[in-house]
Design an enzyme around this catalytic site. Structure first.
Site, PDB file in Angstrom:
ATOM      1  N   ALA A   1      21.869 -18.422 122.973  1.00 54.82           N
ATOM      2  CA  ALA A   1      21.124 -18.516 124.226  1.00 54.82           C
ATOM      3  C   ALA A   1      19.815 -17.766 124.035  1.00 54.82           C
ATOM      4  O   ALA A   1      19.738 -16.838 123.216  1.00 54.82           O
ATOM      5  CB  ALA A   1      21.931 -17.887 125.348  1.00 54.82           C
TER       6      ALA A   1
ATOM      7  N   GLY B   1      25.608 -18.916 121.815  1.00 58.11           N
ATOM      8  CA  GLY B   1      25.610 -20.237 122.455  1.00 58.11           C
ATOM      9  C   GLY B   1      25.534 -21.387 121.457  1.00 58.11           C
ATOM     10  O   GLY B   1      25.956 -22.497 121.763  1.00 58.11           O
TER      11      GLY B   1
ATOM     12  N   GLU C   1      27.489 -11.610 120.755  1.00 60.24           N
ATOM     13  CA  GLU C   1      27.078 -11.183 122.101  1.00 60.24           C
ATOM     14  C   GLU C   1      27.379  -9.720 122.410  1.00 60.24           C
ATOM     15  O   GLU C   1      26.594  -9.061 123.111  1.00 60.24           O
ATOM     16  CB  GLU C   1      27.741 -12.063 123.168  1.00 60.24           C
ATOM     17  CG  GLU C   1      27.127 -13.445 123.311  1.00 60.24           C
ATOM     18  CD  GLU C   1      27.744 -14.481 122.379  1.00 60.24           C
ATOM     19  OE1 GLU C   1      28.432 -14.105 121.411  1.00 60.24           O
ATOM     20  OE2 GLU C   1      27.522 -15.679 122.621  1.00 60.24           O
TER      21      GLU C   1
HETATM   22  N1  COA Z   1      16.873 -15.935 121.695  1.00 58.76           N
HETATM   23  C1  COA Z   1      15.522 -15.889 121.716  1.00 58.76           C
HETATM   24  N2  COA Z   1      14.783 -15.925 120.619  1.00 58.76           N
HETATM   25  C2  COA Z   1      15.420 -16.016 119.427  1.00 58.76           C
HETATM   26  C3  COA Z   1      16.813 -16.070 119.344  1.00 58.76           C
HETATM   27  C4  COA Z   1      17.547 -16.028 120.536  1.00 58.76           C
HETATM   28  N3  COA Z   1      18.876 -16.100 120.553  1.00 58.76           N
HETATM   29  N4  COA Z   1      17.156 -16.137 118.041  1.00 58.76           N
HETATM   30  C5  COA Z   1      16.009 -16.145 117.344  1.00 58.76           C
HETATM   31  N5  COA Z   1      14.951 -16.074 118.185  1.00 58.76           N
HETATM   32  C6  COA Z   1      13.526 -16.058 117.832  1.00 58.76           C
HETATM   33  C7  COA Z   1      13.079 -14.671 117.349  1.00 58.76           C
HETATM   34  O1  COA Z   1      12.821 -13.827 118.438  1.00 58.76           O
HETATM   35  C8  COA Z   1      11.840 -15.044 116.577  1.00 58.76           C
HETATM   36  O2  COA Z   1      10.806 -15.306 117.478  1.00 58.76           O
HETATM   37  P1  COA Z   1       9.322 -14.697 117.172  1.00 58.76           P
HETATM   38  O3  COA Z   1       8.929 -15.307 115.857  1.00 58.76           O
HETATM   39  O4  COA Z   1       8.495 -15.194 118.317  1.00 58.76           O
HETATM   40  O5  COA Z   1       9.486 -13.233 117.090  1.00 58.76           O
HETATM   41  C9  COA Z   1      12.220 -16.399 115.946  1.00 58.76           C
HETATM   42  O6  COA Z   1      13.286 -16.923 116.752  1.00 58.76           O
HETATM   43  C10 COA Z   1      12.705 -16.287 114.528  1.00 58.76           C
HETATM   44  O7  COA Z   1      13.779 -15.366 114.493  1.00 58.76           O
HETATM   45  P2  COA Z   1      13.852 -14.096 113.496  1.00 58.76           P
HETATM   46  O8  COA Z   1      14.756 -13.087 114.121  1.00 58.76           O
HETATM   47  O9  COA Z   1      12.478 -13.675 113.148  1.00 58.76           O
HETATM   48  O10 COA Z   1      14.522 -14.779 112.233  1.00 58.76           O
HETATM   49  P3  COA Z   1      15.416 -14.022 111.134  1.00 58.76           P
HETATM   50  O11 COA Z   1      15.609 -15.018 110.032  1.00 58.76           O
HETATM   51  O12 COA Z   1      14.854 -12.714 110.797  1.00 58.76           O
HETATM   52  O13 COA Z   1      16.837 -13.796 111.835  1.00 58.76           O
HETATM   53  C11 COA Z   1      18.753 -14.389 113.197  1.00 58.76           C
HETATM   54  C12 COA Z   1      17.634 -14.882 112.213  1.00 58.76           C
HETATM   55  C13 COA Z   1      19.451 -15.636 113.714  1.00 58.76           C
HETATM   56  C14 COA Z   1      19.758 -13.516 112.412  1.00 58.76           C
HETATM   57  C15 COA Z   1      18.108 -13.582 114.338  1.00 58.76           C
HETATM   58  O14 COA Z   1      17.059 -14.350 114.895  1.00 58.76           O
HETATM   59  C16 COA Z   1      19.066 -13.241 115.449  1.00 58.76           C
HETATM   60  O15 COA Z   1      19.861 -12.334 115.314  1.00 58.76           O
HETATM   61  N6  COA Z   1      18.974 -13.971 116.590  1.00 58.76           N
HETATM   62  C17 COA Z   1      19.768 -13.684 117.764  1.00 58.76           C
HETATM   63  C18 COA Z   1      21.181 -14.184 117.573  1.00 58.76           C
HETATM   64  C19 COA Z   1      22.016 -13.837 118.785  1.00 58.76           C
HETATM   65  O16 COA Z   1      22.280 -12.690 119.086  1.00 58.76           O
HETATM   66  N7  COA Z   1      22.478 -14.888 119.488  1.00 58.76           N
HETATM   67  C20 COA Z   1      23.312 -14.738 120.646  1.00 58.76           C
HETATM   68  C21 COA Z   1      22.484 -14.720 121.882  1.00 58.76           C
HETATM   69  S1  COA Z   1      23.491 -14.461 123.314  1.00 58.76           S
END
Ligand code: COA
Length: 260
Positions: A66, A112, A135
């Site tokens: 999400a 999500g 989460e």
């Molecule tokens: N919500 C909003 N934005 C998200 C997102 C999420 N769940 N997951 C990734 N993004 C965005 C990042 O903020 C970043 O945006 P920016 O470039 O404007 O800063 C972009 O997507 C790329 O993500 P980034 O974190 O830079 O990539 P990464 O390869 O370093 O890491 C993940 C990848 C998936 C490990 C990391 O993005 C992450 O932990 N995301 C959240 C996962 C999560 O907790 N999901 C459950 C949500 S309830």
């Protein structure tokens, strides 16, 4: 409403939906969820579509969860409404679709994203995929059915550990747990989805709908799955597809199903 975050292609009775927000790793914001509801609603009544494949755009992510930026300021009631609306309009909606939905997990399926994949009827993954429910690391819990579906699919013990530790599964681990049914290279992911779709397309759309309905009953405590199966089994006998399928078998020819 313009569909800006999804790519939809319909070809040979298969609808291909790609969530297309790659700069945010296809995170599910309100708009994406609304668009998913619209597209799945349309595909539900589109009789020329018999199988749906759902995937993410880019090489990195199916859906990274999400959109966290959207709910940071939410109150308790807003949080509850987010979960309720999402489950009704998208997650349970997809699970209860009248035609099979295949998730082709092409990278991160987190929060999500994994919940979305778990709402689909078939899941396959590319070997770079990573899956998990992170989460609790954000101070919240899975809200789109994740606590229920992960436990149903891989068992309570494994699901609880993954939810409590926020550990990500590799594709191979997910395969071992039965969370996905195949792991292939990224190049092979969509062709593999197409091959599963081709197998499904040979079968009666009427019966496929009844089968999805009966299997889902296992997870509905208000229904007796065996009774649902008995009724769905009987219902099939009134269908054109049943007449065609059995007749085609006896005549040693390929069935030509209409879905009626
Ligand atoms: N919500 C909003 N934005 C998200 C997102 C999420 N769940 N997951 C990734 N993004 C965005 C990042 O903020 C970043 O945006 P920016 O470039 O404007 O800063 C972009 O997507 C790329 O993500 P980034 O974190 O830079 O990539 P990464 O390869 O370093 O890491 C993940 C990848 C998936 C490990 C990391 O993005 C992450 O932990 N995301 C959240 C996962 C999560 O907790 N999901 C459950 C949500 S309830």
């Amino acid at each position: 409403m313009d569909i800006a975050n999804l790519q939809l292609k319909i070809q040979d009775q298969v609808a291909w939906i790609q969530i297309d927000r790659p700069t945010k790793l296809n995170a599910l914001n309100k708009k994406v969820l609304e668009e998913l509801h619209i597209v799945f609603s349309e595909l539900r009544s589109n009789t020329s579509v018999r199988v749906i494949v759902l995937t993410g755009s880019g090489e990195k992510s199916f859906v990274a969860g999400a959109d966290i930026s959207e709910f940071v300021e939410f109150s308790q009631s807003q949080g509850k409404a987010l979960s309720q609306t999402g489950q009704d309009q998208v997650f349970t909606f997809i699970e209860q679709m009248n035609k099979p939905v295949i998730a082709a997990i092409n990278g991160f399926a987190l929060g999500g994203g994994l919940e979305l994949a778990m709402s689909c009827h078939v899941r396959i993954a590319s070997d770079n995929a990573r899956m998990g429910l992170p989460e609790t690391s954000l101070g919240v819990i899975p809200g789109y059915g994740g606590t229920q579906r992960l436990a149903h699919i891989i068992g309570k013990g494994r699901a609880t550990e993954l939810i409590l530790t926020c550990q990500m599964m590799t594709a191979v681990q997910a395969l071992d747990y039965g969370l996905v049914t195949q792991v292939v290279t990224q190049e092979e992911l969509l062709p593999t989805a197409a091959s599963i779709a081709q197998k499904i397309l040979k079968n009666s759309p009427f019966a496929l709908n009844q089968a999805i309905h009966a299997v889902n009953a296992l997870y509905d405590e208000n229904q007796n799955g065996y009774e649902v199966e008995i009724n769905a089994f009987g219902t099939c006998f009134g269908s054109e597809d049943f007449k065609e399928g059995t007749q085609a078998f006896l005549e040693k020819r390929k069935a030509n199903f209409t879905g009626n």
